[in-house]
Design a protein around this motif. Structure first.
Motif, PDB file in Angstrom:
ATOM      1  N   ASN B  11       0.838  -1.212   0.000  1.00 25.41           N
ATOM      2  CA  ASN B  11       0.000   0.000   0.000  1.00 25.41           C
ATOM      3  C   ASN B  11       0.868   1.256   0.000  1.00 25.41           C
ATOM      4  O   ASN B  11       0.609   2.195  -0.750  1.00 25.41           O
ATOM      5  CB  ASN B  11      -0.885   0.033   1.251  1.00 25.41           C
ATOM      6  N   ALA B  12       1.878   1.260   0.858  1.00 27.28           N
ATOM      7  CA  ALA B  12       2.734   2.441   0.971  1.00 27.28           C
ATOM      8  C   ALA B  12       3.492   2.676  -0.330  1.00 27.28           C
ATOM      9  O   ALA B  12       3.618   3.813  -0.791  1.00 27.28           O
ATOM     10  CB  ALA B  12       3.696   2.290   2.145  1.00 27.28           C
ATOM     11  N   GLU B  15       1.197   4.212  -2.867  1.00 26.94           N
ATOM     12  CA  GLU B  15       0.939   5.639  -2.631  1.00 26.94           C
ATOM     13  C   GLU B  15       2.094   6.489  -3.179  1.00 26.94           C
ATOM     14  O   GLU B  15       1.876   7.489  -3.850  1.00 26.94           O
ATOM     15  CB  GLU B  15       0.763   5.914  -1.131  1.00 26.94           C
ATOM     16  N   PHE B  16       3.325   6.065  -2.893  1.00 26.70           N
ATOM     17  CA  PHE B  16       4.482   6.825  -3.387  1.00 26.70           C
ATOM     18  C   PHE B  16       4.543   6.783  -4.913  1.00 26.70           C
ATOM     19  O   PHE B  16       4.903   7.774  -5.555  1.00 26.70           O
ATOM     20  CB  PHE B  16       5.788   6.280  -2.803  1.00 26.70           C
ATOM     21  N   LYS B  18       2.284   6.853  -6.964  1.00 23.69           N
ATOM     22  CA  LYS B  18       1.314   7.758  -7.604  1.00 23.69           C
ATOM     23  C   LYS B  18       1.928   9.127  -7.868  1.00 23.69           C
ATOM     24  O   LYS B  18       1.412   9.898  -8.667  1.00 23.69           O
ATOM     25  CB  LYS B  18       0.095   7.964  -6.681  1.00 23.69           C
ATOM     26  N   LEU B  19       3.000   9.464  -7.147  1.00 18.80           N
ATOM     27  CA  LEU B  19       3.611  10.789  -7.298  1.00 18.80           C
ATOM     28  C   LEU B  19       4.294  10.891  -8.660  1.00 18.80           C
ATOM     29  O   LEU B  19       4.807   9.906  -9.169  1.00 18.80           O
ATOM     30  CB  LEU B  19       4.621  11.028  -6.184  1.00 18.80           C
ATOM     31  N   PRO B  20       4.304  12.094  -9.239  1.00 19.07           N
ATOM     32  CA  PRO B  20       4.884  12.236 -10.583  1.00 19.07           C
ATOM     33  C   PRO B  20       6.389  12.002 -10.562  1.00 19.07           C
ATOM     34  O   PRO B  20       7.082  12.525  -9.686  1.00 19.07           O
ATOM     35  CB  PRO B  20       4.562  13.688 -10.945  1.00 19.07           C
ATOM     36  N   GLY B  21       6.881  11.199 -11.490  1.00 20.44           N
ATOM     37  CA  GLY B  21       8.320  10.964 -11.605  1.00 20.44           C
ATOM     38  C   GLY B  21       8.840   9.909 -10.649  1.00 20.44           C
ATOM     39  O   GLY B  21      10.037   9.665 -10.591  1.00 20.44           O
ATOM     40  N   ILE B  22       7.953   9.277  -9.867  1.00 21.31           N
ATOM     41  CA  ILE B  22       8.377   8.228  -8.932  1.00 21.31           C
ATOM     42  C   ILE B  22       7.842   6.887  -9.441  1.00 21.31           C
ATOM     43  O   ILE B  22       6.631   6.687  -9.487  1.00 21.31           O
ATOM     44  CB  ILE B  22       7.831   8.491  -7.511  1.00 21.31           C
TER      45      ILE B  22
END
Lengths: 207, 207
Positions: B11-12, B15-16, B18-22
């Protein structure tokens, strides 16, 4: 980029900038992205991290990250409990699992011996590995640490600790990468791959 | 890298990611880094983001991010309230502020007109800009949007909306970058910089 219009924004950017490989410009970009999301999504992002840290466990057998006291690998009846593969961290477990070539268990050391970083054998899960072997089920320990000086030191330390037990201690095969070209392979690897050359008939069976 | 040993971990990571460029590999690296930190630090990380999203405000005058109803720039008595610099987002405010060359106020549009992305004038803070000008204090509006087609469209739209008022509408100077070499400057910029050439004596005074 130093004059933040909001202390709350600055705090969030500083938290992100603490992460490895994330500079202040990237941190700002990520925080502004989160600000554009729905409140519920940001709350979920924050709470997921907090829940992870507060609720995640380490498997009492192999020390891998787990949601339960014993991880899914250690508790699976189909896995071969006579083999234990010793790895540095949970990423290595995931890498080996993704090959789908290994059916034994793992033991996660949580690092490797590195005097430069102040990490000695007592900081790692080596004593717990020895206890597992003492129990008698384990017949083979596979050392799968990095081929660095620290990895070799740790391998040798574990090898000596396990010398008293009647088990096989093996290590990963070293050789030319599949798809790798000879001219780009370093001399040590190429040298080892000639010494440890394998029967061609055996090698084509593995494909 | 798909077999996560823990749902909480997965899950964690998601979530990360979803951030742009990650990507997922970077996300895993970041989450494992957080897992190694103290519980208190991870809680602080999560709570800082939640607090930011739930408590941050937008300045009622310029729409910049702010901890208070009116931002520190708009409420500073030393700033020249007759000038308003129109920018796309808060990052642009920070960039211009870091030059320490501008003493007026800002107006943050929250984007630029972009039919391709479904962003029209009504989605931006253009009406609020017109209201600010109507109040009569503003004597100059400085358009500081990107020099893209969308930026030019937005500039022109705002210019027309403000045509009825007795104010100056200016835009940033375009020209060769300081430290830039002529041969790497594109033709349009170079052409404009010849047409808008400045008095040498004036230019050395600015250094």
């Amino acid at each position: 980029m130093e004059s933040f219009p909001s202390k709350l924004l600055e705090n969030a950017v500083e938290e992100f900038a603490k992460l490895p490989g994330i500079g202040r410009k990237t941190a700002l970009r990520l925080v502004l992205h989160l600000l554009k999301q729905e409140t519920q999504e940001v709350n979920q992002f924050g709470n997921t991290l907090i829940t992870l840290k507060n609720e995640v466990k380490h498997c009492k057998v192999c020390r891998n990250i787990s949601d339960t006291d014993t991880c899914t690998i250690c508790s699976a009846p189909s896995r071969d409990k006579s083999k234990v593969c010793v790895v540095e961290n949970i990423k290595d477990v995931m890498s080996i699992e993704s090959t789908q070539q290994y059916n034994g268990l793992y033991h996660v050391l949580g690092g490797i011996i590195s005097p430069m970083d102040g990490i000695g054998p007592a900081d790692l899960e080596i004593a717990s590995l020895v206890s597992r072997v003492e129990e008698g089920t384990v017949k083979e320990v596979i050392l799968a640490l990095s081929t660095t000086m620290e990895g070799d030191t740790t391998n040798f330390y574990i090898f000596k600790k396990l010398a008293a037990f009647d088990i096989k201690v093996t290590t990963l095969a070293r050789g030319v990468s599949i798809g790798g070209e000879l001219e780009y392979t370093d001399e040590v690897t190429l040298g080892r791959s000639i010494i440890n050359r394998t029967n061609f008939e055996d090698s084509i069976k593995q494909i």
